[in-house]
Design a protein around this motif. Structure first.
Motif, short mmCIF file in Angstrom:
data_model
loop_
_atom_site.label_atom_id
_atom_site.label_comp_id
_atom_site.label_asym_id
_atom_site.label_seq_id
_atom_site.Cartn_x
_atom_site.Cartn_y
_atom_site.Cartn_z
N PRO A 95 -25.41 -9.46 -47.31
CA PRO A 95 -24.87 -9.72 -48.54
C PRO A 95 -25.37 -9.79 -49.62
CG PRO A 95 -24.78 -11.83 -47.18
CD PRO A 95 -25.49 -10.56 -46.39
N ILE A 96 -26.07 -8.88 -50.33
CA ILE A 96 -27.07 -8.95 -51.53
C ILE A 96 -26.10 -8.72 -52.90
CG2 ILE A 96 -28.84 -7.46 -52.46
CD1 ILE A 96 -29.77 -6.61 -49.62
N VAL A 97 -26.75 -9.27 -53.78
CA VAL A 97 -25.82 -9.24 -54.93
C VAL A 97 -25.60 -7.78 -55.59
CG1 VAL A 97 -26.67 -11.64 -55.88
CG2 VAL A 97 -28.18 -9.82 -56.33
N GLY A 98 -24.54 -7.49 -56.05
CA GLY A 98 -24.26 -6.17 -56.76
C GLY A 98 -23.82 -5.32 -55.56
N THR A 99 -23.83 -5.64 -54.44
CA THR A 99 -23.44 -4.56 -53.36
C THR A 99 -22.01 -5.32 -52.81
OG1 THR A 99 -24.53 -5.86 -51.64
CG2 THR A 99 -25.79 -4.25 -52.79
N THR A 100 -21.89 -4.81 -51.40
CA THR A 100 -20.57 -4.96 -50.82
C THR A 100 -20.95 -6.03 -49.54
OG1 THR A 100 -19.56 -3.08 -51.49
CG2 THR A 100 -18.56 -4.09 -49.63
N ALA A 101 -20.01 -6.85 -49.31
CA ALA A 101 -20.07 -7.57 -48.05
C ALA A 101 -18.99 -6.98 -47.21
CB ALA A 101 -19.75 -9.08 -48.50
N THR A 102 -19.46 -6.86 -45.93
CA THR A 102 -18.39 -6.30 -44.63
C THR A 102 -18.41 -7.19 -43.81
OG1 THR A 102 -19.19 -3.87 -45.67
CG2 THR A 102 -17.98 -4.07 -43.69
N PHE A 103 -16.95 -7.31 -43.43
CA PHE A 103 -16.81 -8.12 -42.37
C PHE A 103 -16.08 -7.37 -41.17
CE2 PHE A 103 -16.64 -10.47 -46.31
CZ PHE A 103 -17.61 -11.50 -46.08
N ARG A 104 -16.49 -8.08 -39.73
CA ARG A 104 -16.04 -7.51 -38.60
C ARG A 104 -15.31 -8.59 -37.72
NH1 ARG A 104 -19.92 -3.01 -36.36
NH2 ARG A 104 -19.65 -1.21 -38.00
N VAL A 105 -14.24 -8.37 -37.19
CA VAL A 105 -13.53 -8.95 -36.12
C VAL A 105 -13.34 -8.28 -34.90
CG1 VAL A 105 -11.44 -10.54 -35.75
CG2 VAL A 105 -12.41 -10.58 -38.13
N SER A 106 -13.80 -9.06 -33.97
CA SER A 106 -13.54 -8.42 -32.52
C SER A 106 -12.71 -9.27 -31.65
CB SER A 106 -14.90 -8.06 -31.83
OG SER A 106 -15.60 -9.43 -31.49
N GLY A 107 -12.14 -8.82 -30.66
CA GLY A 107 -11.27 -9.62 -29.78
C GLY A 107 -9.82 -9.60 -29.88
N ALA A 108 -9.48 -8.59 -30.69
CA ALA A 108 -8.03 -8.43 -31.38
C ALA A 108 -7.29 -7.75 -30.18
CB ALA A 108 -7.80 -8.03 -32.67
N PRO A 109 -6.18 -8.17 -29.74
CA PRO A 109 -5.12 -7.37 -29.00
C PRO A 109 -4.44 -6.10 -29.61
CG PRO A 109 -4.43 -9.71 -28.85
CD PRO A 109 -5.54 -9.46 -29.92
N THR A 110 -4.27 -5.12 -29.13
CA THR A 110 -3.74 -4.00 -29.78
C THR A 110 -2.29 -4.57 -30.52
OG1 THR A 110 -4.29 -2.56 -28.06
CG2 THR A 110 -2.53 -1.77 -29.34
N GLY A 111 -1.98 -3.91 -31.61
CA GLY A 111 -1.12 -4.40 -32.64
C GLY A 111 -1.28 -5.51 -33.18
N SER A 112 -2.42 -6.35 -33.28
CA SER A 112 -2.55 -7.37 -33.98
C SER A 112 -2.64 -7.14 -35.35
CB SER A 112 -3.68 -8.22 -33.61
OG SER A 112 -3.56 -8.31 -32.11
N ASN A 113 -2.45 -8.17 -36.33
CA ASN A 113 -2.74 -8.18 -37.67
C ASN A 113 -3.92 -9.13 -37.85
OD1 ASN A 113 -0.71 -6.44 -38.75
ND2 ASN A 113 0.79 -8.17 -38.39
N VAL A 114 -4.99 -8.64 -38.55
CA VAL A 114 -6.09 -9.66 -38.88
C VAL A 114 -6.47 -9.98 -40.27
CG1 VAL A 114 -8.65 -9.80 -38.25
CG2 VAL A 114 -7.21 -8.74 -36.60
N VAL A 115 -6.39 -11.14 -40.54
CA VAL A 115 -6.57 -11.63 -42.05
C VAL A 115 -7.90 -12.53 -42.21
CG1 VAL A 115 -4.11 -11.11 -42.49
CG2 VAL A 115 -4.80 -13.47 -41.80
N ALA A 116 -8.27 -12.56 -43.25
CA ALA A 116 -9.59 -13.33 -43.59
C ALA A 116 -9.19 -14.11 -44.77
CB ALA A 116 -10.98 -12.41 -43.55
N TRP A 117 -10.19 -15.06 -45.01
CA TRP A 117 -10.03 -16.02 -46.32
C TRP A 117 -11.46 -16.44 -46.53
CZ3 TRP A 117 -7.58 -17.23 -41.86
CH2 TRP A 117 -8.00 -18.17 -41.08
N PHE A 118 -11.92 -16.84 -47.94
CA PHE A 118 -12.82 -17.43 -48.36
C PHE A 118 -12.40 -19.02 -48.82
CE2 PHE A 118 -13.41 -13.19 -49.75
CZ PHE A 118 -14.48 -12.86 -48.89
N GLY A 119 -13.35 -19.87 -48.58
CA GLY A 119 -13.04 -21.34 -49.26
C GLY A 119 -14.23 -22.03 -48.77
N PRO A 120 -14.14 -23.33 -49.09
CA PRO A 120 -15.14 -24.23 -48.82
C PRO A 120 -15.12 -24.88 -47.10
CG PRO A 120 -13.78 -25.33 -50.53
CD PRO A 120 -13.21 -23.95 -50.14
N GLU A 121 -16.13 -25.18 -46.74
CA GLU A 121 -15.90 -25.34 -45.19
C GLU A 121 -15.41 -26.87 -45.03
OE1 GLU A 121 -19.33 -26.71 -41.64
OE2 GLU A 121 -19.64 -25.84 -43.33
N MET A 122 -14.29 -27.19 -44.14
CA MET A 122 -13.45 -28.21 -44.10
C MET A 122 -14.64 -29.32 -43.42
SD MET A 122 -9.91 -27.06 -42.35
CE MET A 122 -8.94 -26.38 -43.56
#
Length: 965
Positions: A368-395
């Motif tokens: 995650p370098i300034v001026g570039t792109t941050a890329t995220f991956r999620v594994s372990g999802a069943p077929t037909g799943s929807n996957v969403v992500a979000w940013f925010g403060p740590e709880m």
């Protein structure tokens, strides 16, 4: 027990695993081939093998084996487990001074019936100090590496009978074939193929690749097989030189004035082959011996030693059989001091919950370098799943809701964005990073969720995207590793894991044809918090000894379980690595591998942890190095380190002060507990130790075992006849009846078996201090208020000038003295030293030693100055070919034969071959048994009482005794 179906427990933590990969390399941990939930591991320091149920986290059984089990291997059907016991039945405190009793077995292999969990056989004819044992890929034979006797032993896997044995020519004192130039081709004073240690067997079972502990060479053995796949013979096919370091303290003493990772490879403790047997990985240390201590490197160098010892990971090209040659695919990873300590990186935290098919895991791709792109991956999802992500403060407090969520809510939801299915159960998405310098050093928290109708929402682990200006870098180590020791490949060969014993962590690399990029460090370095020693609540324990890898059959993720044996915490760590997301996480709490009384005291374990750990602020700066980076397993490194007061070698720690005497070359430390200033001044740590820590270091040194020597008669379990006669000559006795007049060359004067005054046992070195000083560290009491006894021990009684100084100028006429002892031979080096020996005066002015004041009753009187003359040294080294060498404090002699018979360097066709560029340095009046009195009569200290009639025979006998110690 059979692996349960994970589909029946979608919210469970999955620990199901296939059997470990067929690595065919030396391992201290193994998954049971018939029960993937059971792991077997050695307990080296408690002389046992532990059997662990990783599902329940319980110790099923602990089986007593031999002394210091180092590695293990199952046979093909898993009915037997063979364990290599490095010291056989010899306790770690038994050595040639204690002495041996004649009942010692200097190495063994325990054979365990895995069904009954009992030892059913013990193999004893396996060489001296066996280290590694591996089952060949074809399942037909076991191979054992025997370190001290330098042998590779091959056993039929069915009968366990020996079918082949290969002996390396490794002793430069008694060469069996060729010349000294053949045994030490690179002329570093260390036999090229000494101490075979770790090895891997190629998939065709016809090649064995072997590392040699202190040597920069890897040997390649060719194994001839019969029709059933059992070896019929073994030959040395080739040697691969890993050393591209151009400098040498004797051959090329060019001062190094650059801050750069470089040096001679030392301590190769593993070798891993890629799935195609084309490339190999060797983790090791680089020792930059010609670092110039007199050069001003500026104020930003974190400790002098930071530019002397570098961790590295070497890639060898096995197809070419080479390293560093034009056109090959070799490589070497290291971390420069100039490399960033705050890279742009993705740092996982927390745990992912279980989906119906796997573990919800979130990771990042690239940096995650300034001026570039941050890329995220999620594994372990069943077929037909929807996957969403979000940013925010740590709880501040994670939210759990088992009925609604699998896993915990770790990051506050400030708006969702989708990740898209890219196949294989993996979802990915990207977002831009503003080109704003103010973002550098900040961490953005991310979490994701896998949503599938009818199932709880599977929450991933959290992820910190730490923004920076540069990432880890291609073919960089990425972070500084403390004593890299083990390496493993992923099943597809696209990833590499490296285990670091000193920094107690795991590095994950992406791997492509020899090129590597660091993907993750576990535990993470970002926002590092120093662990409490001997803490069993953390994911990793103290001093990982070994590991194994097992693909996880219970998940849809492309992942595997890592089982790590933590030696000092006596635990097994269970980690999960997700190859697609680059995430390493804790899969289970540390599991105990030992119950009942411990063979080491708590104090000894405290000292060992300090000695080896490279993550303590006391001992190091920025995961720099530990004591073990040079004193691997307590031994010497075989190098000459440059000092402004002259060259010095690293002493061994074996046996503590009774065997090693005064600590450090100045003699300023009376035991290992007083070495705090080395941590601070040399290694970048603050060096302040508690009394308990100092006591621990002192106690630990006393149990560092003296290596077992292979030069003994296997029938009588005693010295060979020649060595026994040499012992009579060494001490002027007549035990064998062959020395009736008590002839001797005076060796015992400086190399006694015991203190002539107190009778305390000594390691045949003249340099020692009173046990009243070395035993017990009660810092509330000043042991020696006047420092009189310490002063005497250091400069008078036990430290002698034996012309071992490097171009010394005793008469101070600015010209090195040519013949200081007036024996007719030059005492000057035949090489150009970087620094000649000079006075090396010192005070005991550190907080970890009792003070030596000018006035013991006046704390403000100032420190007493100890005068160390340029020709007087305190470098205790025990005799014997496996515990010392190269020889003399500048290593200008490459064998003990050159010490007792210096002229052999020039005249002997085997030991002084003209093609071998030996250095010439004579120690005539004390060491030269030939004495050469034809030049200056009556000057020799050796010939006066020896009166030889056959001096060559005397030399060979005395030498045979010395190398047997």
């Amino acid at each position: 027990m059979n692996r349960r179906s994970l589909l029946l427990a979608p919210a469970a933590l999955f620990l199901g695993a296939l059997p470990a990969l067929a690595q065919s390399q030396v391992e201290a941990v193994a998954v049971d081939p018939n029960d993937s939930g059971t792991v077997w591991t050695v307990n080296r320091e408690n002389n046992s093998v532990a059997v662990v149920d990783v599902d329940s986290g319980t110790l099923l059984s602990e089986i007593t084996v031999g002394v210091w089990p180092r590695s293990l291997a199952f046979n093909a059907d898993g009915s037997l487990l063979l364990v290599a016991n490095q010291r056989g039945n010899v306790p770690v405190t038994t050595h040639f001074i204690t002495p041996f009793t004649g009942t010692e077995i200097r190495g063994s292999v325990s054979v365990i019936d895995t069904a009954t969990k009992t030892v059913v056989n013990t193999l004893t004819d396996v060489g001296t100090e066996p280290y590694g044992i591996v089952l060949s890929p074809n399942g037909k034979y076991f191979t054992i590496s025997s370190m001290r006797s330098a042998e590779m032993i091959f056993l039929d896997a069915t009968t366990l009978s020996e079918v082949a044995r290969f002996q390396y020519d490794w002793d430069m004192n008694f060469i069996t074939s060729g010349t000294i130039a053949d045994v030490d081709e690179d002329f570093d004073g260390i036999p090229d193929l000494q101490t075979p240690r770790a090895f891997s067997i190629a998939k065709n079972s016809k090649r064995v690749y072997v590392t040699h502990l202190k040597s920069p060479w890897v040997s390649v053995l060719s194994v001839a097989l019969d029709g059933s796949g059992v070896p019929t013979g073994v030959t040395l096919d080739s040697k691969i030189q890993q050393d591209d370091y151009p400098f040498h303290p004797i051959n090329n003493p060019t001062p190094v004035h650059v801050i750069k990772s470089q040096g001679t490879p030392r301590f190769s403790d593993d070798i891993a082959l890629d799935p195609n047997d084309r490339l190999a990985l060797v983790p090791q240390q680089l020792h930059n011996v010609n670092h110039d201590p007199g050069f001003n490197y500026g104020p930003n160098l974190a400790g002098d030693f930071a530019n002397r010892v570098y961790p590295s990971l070497t890639v060898l090209d096995l197809q070419n059989g080479s390293f560093g040659q034009p056109g090959d695919r070799s490589n070497r990873l290291h971390h420069e001091l100039a490399d960033t300590d705050s890279p742009a990186e993705y740092v996982p935290f927390g745990k992912g919950g279980a989906s119906s098919v796997g573990v919800a895991t979130l990771g990042g791709v690239g940096s995650p370098i300034v001026g570039t792109t941050a890329t995220f991956r999620v594994s372990g999802a069943p077929t037909g799943s929807n996957v969403v992500a979000w940013f925010g403060p740590e709880m501040p407090v994670p939210i759990t809701s088992p009925g609604l969520f699998s896993g915990s809510l770790l990051v506050t939801n400030n708006g969702l964005f989708p990740l898209f299915d890219i196949g294989g159960g993996v979802h990915a998405g990207s977002t831009g990073i503003a080109n704003n310098p103010a973002l550098v050093g900040t961490a953005i928290n991310v979490q994701a969720a896998i949503i599938k109708a009818g199932e709880p929402v599977a929450l991933t682990n959290g992820l910190r995207a730490v923004i920076g200006t540069e990432g880890y870098g291609l073919n960089k180590m990425g972070r500084r590793a403390g004593l890299p020791s083990k390496a493993l490949f992923s099943p597809d060969g696209k990833h590499v894991l490296m285990l670091n014993r000193g920094s107690e962590d795991v590095f994950l690399y992406d791997y492509d044809k020899g090129n590597m990029t660091l993907r993750a460090t576990f535990p993470p370095r970002y926002d590092f918090q120093e662990r409490t020693p001997l803490d069993t609540t953390t994911p990793m324990g103290d001093l990982p000894l070994g590991w194994t890898l097992a693909p996880d059959a219970g998940t849809s993720n492309d992942d595997a379980l890592i089982y790590v044996m933590n030696e000092l915490t006596r635990t097994l760590s269970v980690l999960r690595v997700d190859w697609s997301t680059g995430v390493i996480s804790q899969a289970h709490s540390q599991i105990s591998t030992h119950t009942g009384p411990d063979l080491q005291t708590l104090s000894e374990r405290v000292g060992e942890e300090l000695f080896e750990d490279a993550s303590r602020a006391q001992t190091t700066a920025g995961f720099n190095n530990s004591c073990a980076s040079c004193h691997f397993e307590g031994g010497e490194d075989g190098n000459v380190w440059q000092r402004t007061a002259g060259p010095r070698s690293t002493i061994a720690v074996y046996g503590g002060p009774l065997l090693t005497g005064l600590g450090l070359w100045k003699g300023v430390r009376i035991n290992l507990g007083e070495t705090g200033p080395m941590f601070g001044g040399e290694n970048g740590g603050h060096g302040v130790l508690t009394d308990a820590q100092q006591q621990g270091l002192d106690d630990f040194a006393k149990i560092v075992p003296v290596p077992l020597n292979p030069f003994w008669d296997p029938v009588t379990n005693d010295l060979t006849a020649q060595a026994a006669m040499g012992r009579d000559l060494f001490f002027g006795t007549n035990d064998t009846g062959t020395n009736p007049t008590g002839r001797h060359p005076g060796c015992f004067t400086c190399h006694p078996k015991e203190d002539p005054v107190s009778g305390d046992p000594r390691g045949m070195t003249a340099d020692f201090v009173s046990t009243l000083l070395t035993d017990g560290l009660d810092f509330g009491v000043v042991h020696d208020p006047t420092c009189f006894s310490l002063q005497g021990n250091i400069v008078a009684v036990n430290v002698r000038n034996v012309n071992s100084g490097v171009n010394v100028d005793e008469n101070e006429d600015t010209v090195p003295d040519n013949d200081r002892n007036f024996d007719g031979y030059s005492d000057l080096e035949s090489y150009t030293p970087m620094y000649v020996d000079d006075d090396d005066n010192f005070t005991r002015d550190d907080p970890n030693s009792y003070p030596c004041l000018l006035d013991p009753f006046d704390p403000f009187s100032g420190q007493k100055l100890f005068l160390r003359q340029e020709n007087v040294f305190s470098i205790p080294t025990k005799l014997g070919v496996v515990t010392s060498g190269p020889y003399m404090h500048d290593h200008s002699l490459v064998s003990l034969r050159a010490v007792v018979d210096p002229s052999s360097q020039m005249t002997d066709p085997v030991y002084g071959n003209a093609a071998y560029p030996t250095t010439f340095k004579f120690f005539n009046e004390f060491h030269d048994i030939r004495s050469h009195e034809d030049i200056v009569p009556n000057v020799s200290k050796t010939k006066i009482t020896l009166n030889p009639t056959n001096v060559q025979d005397d030399i060979d006998k005395i030498l045979a005794f010395i190398v047997s110690l």
